[in-house]
Design an enzyme around this catalytic site. Structure first.
Site, PDB file in Angstrom:
ATOM      1  CE  LYS A  35      -1.592  -1.509   3.794  1.00  0.00           C
ATOM      2  NZ  LYS A  35      -2.226  -1.719   5.098  1.00  0.00           N
ATOM      3  N   GLY A  43      -6.923   3.846  11.058  1.00  0.00           N
ATOM      4  CA  GLY A  43      -7.627   2.608  10.704  1.00  0.00           C
ATOM      5  C   GLY A  43      -7.756   2.344   9.212  1.00  0.00           C
ATOM      6  CB  THR A  44      -6.396   3.959   6.130  1.00  0.00           C
ATOM      7  OG1 THR A  44      -5.094   4.077   6.691  1.00  0.00           O
ATOM      8  CG2 THR A  44      -7.083   5.305   6.124  1.00  0.00           C
ATOM      9  N   GLY A  45      -5.612   1.061   7.119  1.00  0.00           N
ATOM     10  CA  GLY A  45      -5.056  -0.240   6.728  1.00  0.00           C
ATOM     11  C   GLY A  45      -6.001  -1.382   7.081  1.00  0.00           C
ATOM     12  CB  CYS A  46      -7.982  -2.121  10.152  1.00  0.00           C
ATOM     13  SG  CYS A  46      -6.660  -2.066  11.358  1.00  0.00           S
ATOM     14  CB  THR A 104      -5.374   8.405   7.649  1.00  0.00           C
ATOM     15  OG1 THR A 104      -4.277   8.783   8.479  1.00  0.00           O
ATOM     16  CG2 THR A 104      -5.573   9.390   6.520  1.00  0.00           C
TER      17      THR A 104
END
Ligand SMILES: Nc1ncnc2c1ncn2[C@@H]1O[C@H](COP(=O)(O)OP(=O)(O)O)[C@@H](O)[C@H]1O
Ligand SMILES: Cc1ncc(COP(=O)(O)OP(=O)(O)O)c(N)n1
Length: 267
Positions: free
Chosen positions: A175, A210-213, A208
């Site tokens: 990402k 928690g974007t990865g989860c 941002t």
């Protein structure tokens, strides 16, 4: 009616922006029944992580068994796993229940800097879990820690993706949220033979958390519905873009993304 089901194996974020809470909200928004096995409880809010309280590997295994032996899961997503012992337990469970649609989000450090994985557990992640991943979704620092490649350029990212594929993950997404150059965020996907690029406008915001989860959970939800991994990544990118573009403006720090934005406003 067919009910698609996804299981998240991850940590709890009391603030609701990341971890289990983000995963379950994302599953629900994408029309998938969400189930959870909690690995650790964090005391956390938009200002940071105030405490980490891991569960025993036995407690993690028991939750997974309860889900697997009754409800079953069409896809599984892993997030914060905290220790080598929990990682090995999760890997055994994935093998035992013959789960193949597995998304591994190799969570290591929260954006505020709090460690969510013990340093010595990185080796277990590589050896035990990565080979079981249909899709792995590291951010740039996680891809660096897993491969040893210092990522400065897109070429470096491609090199890291090749190495992660060689370690056993079938689809690798590196990402681009941490690459703050340029007007776009680019997520790179490698399937073992070719690269594809998922691009969106970079949104200038501090909200941002928690974007990865959220991204990895959206991939898992789409896989649960039987979608191809490449299509699942495309939907996940659109879902997280909408969630960042329509912030909720809550908390005093790095606020959570808006999990209902994709349903309410679309891409
Ligand atoms: N400022 C931003 N604008 C648009 N998309 C973003 C932004 N920051 C992150 N993303 C997207 O959010 C997802 C998570 O990215 P990243 O921040 O790299 O992961 P993590 O949250 O695990 O650190 C990716 O799809 C990335 O492209
Ligand atoms: C319990 C828990 N799990 C994972 C994370 C990391 O989430 P991420 O989506 O990478 O977002 P940031 O923490 O980096 O904002 C977490 N914080 N808590």
């Amino acid at each position: 009616m067919t009910v698609y089901k996804a299981l998240t194996i991850a940590g709890s974020d009391s603030g609701g922006g990341a971890g289990i809470q983000a995963d379950l909200k994302t599953f629900q928004e994408l029309g998938v029944f969400g189930m959870s096995a909690i690995t650790a409880v964090t005391a956390q809010n938009t200002l940071g992580v105030q405490g980490v309280y891991p569960l025993s590997a036995e407690a993690v295994a028991a939750q997974i068994e309860s889900v697997a032996t009754d409800l079953g899961a069409d896809a599984v997503k892993t997030g914060m796993l905290f220790s080598a012992e929990i990682i090995r337990t999760v890997a055994e469970q994935v093998k035992k229940h013959q789960w193949e649609r597995v998304v591994v989000d190799p969570v290591m450090i929260a954006k505020g800097g709090a460690p969510l994985l013990q340093e010595e557990a990185v080796a277990a992640l590589k050896e035990a879990l990565l080979p079981l991943a249909l899709v792995i979704t590291p951010n740039i620092p996680e891809a660096e820690a897993l491969t040893g490649v210092a990522i400065r350029t897109m070429d470096d990212r491609r090199e890291a993706a090749r190495l992660l594929h060689r370690m056993g993950a079938r689809y690798v997404v590196v990402k681009g949220g941490h690459d703050d150059e340029g007007e776009e965020t680019v997520d790179l996907l490698y399937n073992g033979s070719e690269f594809s690029y998922f691009k969106s406008k970079r949104i200038d915001t501090r909200h941002t958390h928690g974007t990865g989860c959220t991204f990895a959970a959206a991939v898992a939800a789409e896989l649960a519905k039987g979608r191809h991994p490449v299509d699942a990544v495309g939907t996940a990118k659109a879902f997280v873009q909408s969630a960042i573009a329509h912030p909720l403006g809550i908390g005093h720090g790095h606020g959570p993304t808006n999990h209902w934005a994709y349903r309410q406003y679309g891409e």
